[in-house]
Write an enzyme that holds these catalytic residues in place. Structure first.
Site, PDB file in Angstrom:
ATOM      1  N   HIS A   1       5.835   2.385  -7.851  1.00 50.66           N
ATOM      2  CA  HIS A   1       5.244   1.100  -7.395  1.00 50.66           C
ATOM      3  C   HIS A   1       4.176   1.704  -6.373  1.00 50.66           C
ATOM      4  O   HIS A   1       4.451   2.181  -5.245  1.00 50.66           O
ATOM      5  CB  HIS A   1       6.269   0.318  -6.657  1.00 50.66           C
ATOM      6  N   CYS A   2       2.764   1.369  -6.633  1.00 46.04           N
ATOM      7  CA  CYS A   2       1.734   1.745  -5.730  1.00 46.04           C
ATOM      8  C   CYS A   2       1.477   0.600  -4.838  1.00 46.04           C
ATOM      9  O   CYS A   2       1.090  -0.410  -4.976  1.00 46.04           O
ATOM     10  CB  CYS A   2       0.604   2.158  -6.501  1.00 46.04           C
ATOM     11  N   PRO A   3       1.479   0.830  -3.163  1.00 47.10           N
ATOM     12  CA  PRO A   3       1.239  -0.040  -2.419  1.00 47.10           C
ATOM     13  C   PRO A   3      -0.250  -0.412  -2.419  1.00 47.10           C
ATOM     14  O   PRO A   3      -0.634  -1.419  -1.912  1.00 47.10           O
ATOM     15  CB  PRO A   3       2.001   0.499  -1.256  1.00 47.10           C
TER      16      PRO A   3
ATOM     17  N   GLY B   1      -0.771  -2.917  -4.893  1.00 46.07           N
ATOM     18  CA  GLY B   1       0.384  -3.956  -4.932  1.00 46.07           C
ATOM     19  C   GLY B   1       0.882  -4.302  -6.085  1.00 46.07           C
ATOM     20  O   GLY B   1       0.993  -5.534  -6.382  1.00 46.07           O
ATOM     21  N   GLN B   2       1.119  -3.399  -6.996  1.00 45.94           N
ATOM     22  CA  GLN B   2       1.885  -3.571  -8.304  1.00 45.94           C
ATOM     23  C   GLN B   2       2.363  -2.238  -8.755  1.00 45.94           C
ATOM     24  O   GLN B   2       2.219  -1.153  -8.202  1.00 45.94           O
ATOM     25  CB  GLN B   2       0.439  -3.971  -9.278  1.00 45.94           C
TER      26      GLN B   2
END
Length: 445
Positions: free
Chosen positions: A183-185, A188-189
């Site tokens: 999950h890549c902050p 945002g996805q």
């Protein structure tokens, strides 16, 4: 015996779309995703960080075009100068499109099941005896074969399904995602099967954009040095914007460049970030590794599978939840014990309340409860305490040891028991003789 009337039916929100009609899937979505344009774009719950990512890309490019590229337009002839600015703008637009394709699409979410799967060999017509349905526990782990290698798949309590190979549950988005990478902050996805290609292209193009800006800032400083026959320090003083951009892009290249190199390694070995961090293939063969060329073809040349979710499809409104059966049915692998639900971030507490407890819960409603603070139950009359203790003994749970409605670390008296105590104690406040009659009547019932 007093019988509390059932709770009134819930009224639908007049402001909700469709009234009593059907809703769309994105309106009834149970995960933590955020939707835009009526379900056309799906983002993670941390979508606000996307604005910061866009700012970190657009702001330096804007400074580059205003203070560097516009000056280089007059330093080169034959439209070479203006092409420097055009390439920067086109490159930035391409980078933002890849960012949107990464962040705003379904990463490969597997739809949840409405009910847990039936255990293998289950016969619904089998006689369980005593009129009760037998309880079955769903196996926690299953084994499947992938390219001749046995792979274990786990059961997801939240989605009520067995996760396919390489699938994992994201604790931030609260979804099971196919070929889950991470999950890549920054976008945002979740990064999964359906957006990993765009994610890598976004990171790679951002690296090239940093190199492009850094290179032409240095070219501009060299042009100043040659035109004015000055030292590099005097040239840097004349264009502080170029120095700021060179420092910024140099630092950014270490991050996005290192991330690009790391994912090139993952693609060449057909691994995901999640698998690599867990060291899954250090001591055993990788069943998904097809060779470097085939691995790259799988990521960049294969067709992206369609989404398993139609977020704009219409679904009927969910009916009211039925009364929980007294016993039987299927058991989750975590039922019957207190475990930490890591995926949902809470601790589940299960207790064997028995059928008498369920009967008491069904007869109580929120509007009939009273707020009795800790310690006030001990101030009630002895008759009321006797009645409450007797009901607690029949239900198989003591009022002080009940876990109904108990928050973590709180041992307050159950609201259901307190409400029942208050109702039993109403005649006692009206007259002292009526409380003893009521207590004896409850004992006979």
């Amino acid at each position: 015996m007093y019988v509390v009337p059932p709770p009134p039916p819930q009224r639908s929100d007049p402001g909700s779309s469709g009234g009593s009609g059907d809703l769309r899937v994105y309106e009834t979505w149970k995960a933590s995703n955020i939707f835009f344009l009526q379900g056309r774009f799906i983002f993670g719950p941390d979508v606000r960080s996307l604005g910061l990512t866009i700012l970190l890309i657009v702001a330096p490019v804007t400074i580059f075009c205003v203070f560097v590229a516009s000056k280089l337009m007059y330093e080169f002839s034959n439209y070479l100068g203006i092409s420097i600015m055009i390439v920067a703008l086109v490159f930035t637009t391409y980078d933002l499109v890849l960012l949107l394709l990464t962040s705003g699409r379904d990463p490969g979410i597997i739809p949840r099941n409405l009910h847990p799967p039936e255990p293998e060999g289950f016969d619904s017509n089998a006689d369980s005896g005593a009129g009760r349905t037998p309880q079955f526990q769903i196996p926690r782990i299953k084994e499947v074969e992938v390219n001749g290698i046995t792979v274990k798949i786990k059961y997801c309590d939240t989605c009520m399904l067995y996760r396919p190979p390489r699938c994992s549950h994201c604790s931030i988005c609260n979804n099971c995602v196919e070929r889950f990478d991470h999950h890549c902050p920054w976008v945002g996805q979740c990064i999964g099967l359906r957006n990993y290609r765009f994610f890598f292209m976004f990171v790679f193009s951002t690296t090239l954009l940093c190199i492009y800006v850094f290179a032409f800032c240095w070219v501009y400083i060299r042009r100043i040095m040659d035109s004015e026959d000055s030292t590099i320090w005097k040239a840097m003083i004349k264009t502080p914007a170029s120095i700021v951009l060179m420092v910024y892009t140099f630092i950014a290249m270490w991050f996005v460049g290192g991330l690009t190199a790391f994912h090139l390694y993952l693609i060449s070995t057909n691994q995901t970030t999640y698998e690599n961090f867990r060291y899954r293939y250090d001591r055993r063969a990788n069943p998904y590794n097809k060779g470097v060329v085939e691995n790259f073809k799988e990521i960049f040349c294969s067709s992206i599978p369609p989404s398993k979710n139609d977020f704009r499809a219409k679904v009927p409104r969910e009916p009211a939840l039925p009364t929980r059966p007294a016993g039987g049915g299927f058991m989750s692998p975590n039922m019957g014990k207190a475990v930490d639900d890591i995926e949902m971030g809470r601790k589940t507490v299960w207790g064997d309340m028995g059928t008498a407890t369920d009967h008491c819960v069904e007869q109580l409603t929120n509007n009939e409860r009273v707020n009795v603070k800790e310690g006030e139950l001990g101030q009630l009359s002895p008759d009321v305490r006797t009645a409450v203790d007797e009901i607690g003994d029949r239900a198989g749970v003591h009022p002080r040891r009940s876990s109904w409605g108990r928050k973590s670390g709180s041992w307050e008296t159950s609201p259901e028991v307190l409400a029942l105590a208050a109702r039993v104690g109403e005649p006692n406040h009206a007259g002292g003789s009526s409380s003893s009659n009521l207590t004896s009547e409850n004992r006979h019932t």
